[in-house]
Design a protein around this motif. Sequence first.
Motif, PDB file in Angstrom:
ATOM      1  N   SER A  45       0.838  -1.200   0.000  1.00  0.00           N
ATOM      2  CA  SER A  45       0.000   0.000   0.000  1.00  0.00           C
ATOM      3  C   SER A  45       0.866   1.240   0.000  1.00  0.00           C
ATOM      4  O   SER A  45       2.060   1.199   0.337  1.00  0.00           O
ATOM      5  CB  SER A  45      -0.916   0.026   1.237  1.00  0.00           C
ATOM      6  OG  SER A  45      -0.154   0.176   2.427  1.00  0.00           O
ATOM      7  N   PHE A  46       0.253   2.364  -0.382  1.00  0.00           N
ATOM      8  CA  PHE A  46       0.926   3.656  -0.295  1.00  0.00           C
ATOM      9  C   PHE A  46      -0.098   4.715   0.052  1.00  0.00           C
ATOM     10  O   PHE A  46      -1.168   4.791  -0.564  1.00  0.00           O
ATOM     11  CB  PHE A  46       1.613   4.020  -1.625  1.00  0.00           C
ATOM     12  CG  PHE A  46       2.213   5.392  -1.609  1.00  0.00           C
ATOM     13  CD1 PHE A  46       3.321   5.672  -0.819  1.00  0.00           C
ATOM     14  CD2 PHE A  46       1.658   6.418  -2.368  1.00  0.00           C
ATOM     15  CE1 PHE A  46       3.867   6.945  -0.780  1.00  0.00           C
ATOM     16  CE2 PHE A  46       2.199   7.692  -2.347  1.00  0.00           C
ATOM     17  CZ  PHE A  46       3.307   7.951  -1.544  1.00  0.00           C
ATOM     18  N   ASP A  47       0.222   5.512   1.059  1.00  0.00           N
ATOM     19  CA  ASP A  47      -0.656   6.595   1.502  1.00  0.00           C
ATOM     20  C   ASP A  47      -0.066   7.915   1.011  1.00  0.00           C
ATOM     21  O   ASP A  47       0.946   8.387   1.531  1.00  0.00           O
ATOM     22  CB  ASP A  47      -0.761   6.590   3.027  1.00  0.00           C
ATOM     23  CG  ASP A  47      -1.655   7.711   3.556  1.00  0.00           C
ATOM     24  OD1 ASP A  47      -2.247   8.432   2.736  1.00  0.00           O
ATOM     25  OD2 ASP A  47      -1.734   7.863   4.790  1.00  0.00           O
ATOM     26  N   ALA A  48      -0.711   8.508   0.001  1.00  0.00           N
ATOM     27  CA  ALA A  48      -0.195   9.736  -0.597  1.00  0.00           C
ATOM     28  C   ALA A  48      -0.275  10.931   0.342  1.00  0.00           C
ATOM     29  O   ALA A  48       0.446  11.919   0.165  1.00  0.00           O
ATOM     30  CB  ALA A  48      -0.959  10.044  -1.887  1.00  0.00           C
ATOM     31  N   ALA A  49      -1.135  10.860   1.347  1.00  0.00           N
ATOM     32  CA  ALA A  49      -1.261  11.985   2.283  1.00  0.00           C
ATOM     33  C   ALA A  49      -0.060  12.041   3.232  1.00  0.00           C
ATOM     34  O   ALA A  49       0.530  13.096   3.455  1.00  0.00           O
ATOM     35  CB  ALA A  49      -2.557  11.865   3.071  1.00  0.00           C
ATOM     36  N   SER A  50       0.319  10.885   3.770  1.00  0.00           N
ATOM     37  CA  SER A  50       1.415  10.847   4.737  1.00  0.00           C
ATOM     38  C   SER A  50       2.752  10.481   4.113  1.00  0.00           C
ATOM     39  O   SER A  50       3.812  10.694   4.712  1.00  0.00           O
ATOM     40  CB  SER A  50       1.100   9.841   5.845  1.00  0.00           C
ATOM     41  OG  SER A  50       1.044   8.519   5.313  1.00  0.00           O
ATOM     42  N   GLY A  51       2.713   9.902   2.905  1.00  0.00           N
ATOM     43  CA  GLY A  51       3.941   9.442   2.269  1.00  0.00           C
ATOM     44  C   GLY A  51       4.433   8.126   2.815  1.00  0.00           C
ATOM     45  O   GLY A  51       5.616   7.793   2.702  1.00  0.00           O
ATOM     46  N   THR A  52       3.537   7.330   3.398  1.00  0.00           N
ATOM     47  CA  THR A  52       3.922   6.050   3.992  1.00  0.00           C
ATOM     48  C   THR A  52       3.732   4.910   2.993  1.00  0.00           C
ATOM     49  O   THR A  52       2.648   4.752   2.431  1.00  0.00           O
ATOM     50  CB  THR A  52       3.093   5.761   5.245  1.00  0.00           C
ATOM     51  OG1 THR A  52       3.288   6.817   6.185  1.00  0.00           O
ATOM     52  CG2 THR A  52       3.517   4.451   5.885  1.00  0.00           C
TER      53      THR A  52
END
Length: 521
Positions: free
Chosen positions: A144-151
């Motif tokens: 997964s990738f969270d574009a808001a946090s950059g995780t």
Amino acid sequence: MFHRRASAARPMLAAYGRGYTSDSSRTVAYTKDKYPGIERSTALNQLSSEDITFFKSILPPTSVITDEDDLSSYNVDWMRKYRGQSSVVLLPKTTEQVAKALAYCNERRLGVVPQGGNTGLVGGGVPVFDEVVISTQHMNGIRSFDAASGTITCDAGCILEVLDNYLAERGYMMPLDLGAKGSCHIGGNVATNAGGLRLLRYGSLHGTVLGLETVLPDGTVLDNMSTLRKDNTGYDLKQLFIGSEGTLGIITGVSMLTPKRAKSTNVALVGLESFEKVQETFHMAKDMLSEILSAFEFWDHKAAGLVRAHHGVGHKDPLTSQYPFYVLVETQGSDSEHDMAKLNGFLEKLLESSIVDDGVVAQDDTQIKSLWSLRELIPEACSKAGAVYKYDVSIPVPKLYTLVEDMRERLAAVGLLGQQVEEVIGYGHVGDGNLHLNITATSYDSKVTQAIEPYVYEWTAKHAGSISAEHGLGLMKAEKIGYSKSPSMIHLMRQIKQLIDPHGIMNPYKYFPSTHQHQHQ
């Protein structure tokens, strides 16, 4: 003034890892013969046909490698210094498969070596005797990738460069950059706490890794795949596995905080007359570039000469003259005009202060890659020069290059420099006090080794340094940990190892001093 000479594009870096044939790997002497002081643990059993049958019951037949030719590249490190005798390599695709394999090996008392891209430099990722190799190369999914946090969360077998390319499409980047990025696995990076070229800007993996999924020796899956930056509940167990080099378990998943990709990247190369001026340049860079400074690399004229000799005229010095020292400065920011103005101001100040006489600023991406290649090609150039003794130490910056000078004097005094020893070179990351001392020789020879060791470790300890800045301990430095850690610290680490891996199956003969002292022949 700083000139703007066009530069040739960087050639593709030679592949790390499995870039050799099975026939050539057979010419590498067995590690057990090079280190005759190491004895196979009597607590570990030898592999049987029943073990192979079990492994084939939990893995597809193609994921259980037993063919001698196919085994060769897993038994030999990419530098061709270490060679084990494993007769089976497992290629699991899931954490569950890793857990089943480890639980079985633990019950059967079979030694296990976790292996990623096999790009290590201290013999930590290949067997010593007949241990089972568990490779993560088929565990390469991005979860997964969270574009808001950059995780980003991913499998441990993801190749670093693949992850960086994935993030680039989303405006982010990996906080880690290594010469072996095209082959190394993120799980291996975490297991060795790899440093890289931009630790100055983005810090170490101890700070950027948010969570880990790890399989313990008994098959327990330690699910700590947190994506939180703040969590003060109990011990931060993931830190135990960052830099543990596969001695406590196998990392199967990684959660990491990634920074935004810079909109503006600028690179300059300058030539300097002394290491004192390298230090002055660094102090001025921190003062004038501060928030946009992303890398500060140095190398000496011996390193530059090797790159010229082994990579052709396309890699001649881009400066008008040759210098004793070179410094590459990189800035990364969000405003190209602002960043370039700051860089130009910094370079003009260097000229006015007579710290540098000449330099070049890259004008486009091609020139940026070309300037970086002068630094990135140094390890490969050293290897092409012949046998190379590599030492990775951290030292207070004022003493960083003194070790290179003292080593040259020592090898000359014993009559080796200019004979078996060809060059003593220094390069590395001034920003974090990390020196890469490389000694090229006609061949690996006990006389050369004995002249270098333990002198290099004693010198480093005397100057309050660390004998391993980023390469790890592995087999090469297992017996030398005492130069950097006190007996009480080593004792506590042994207790942790005993608690988590009571049967000693995980990456045996590495990391800790054995009861039998040994010396490289």
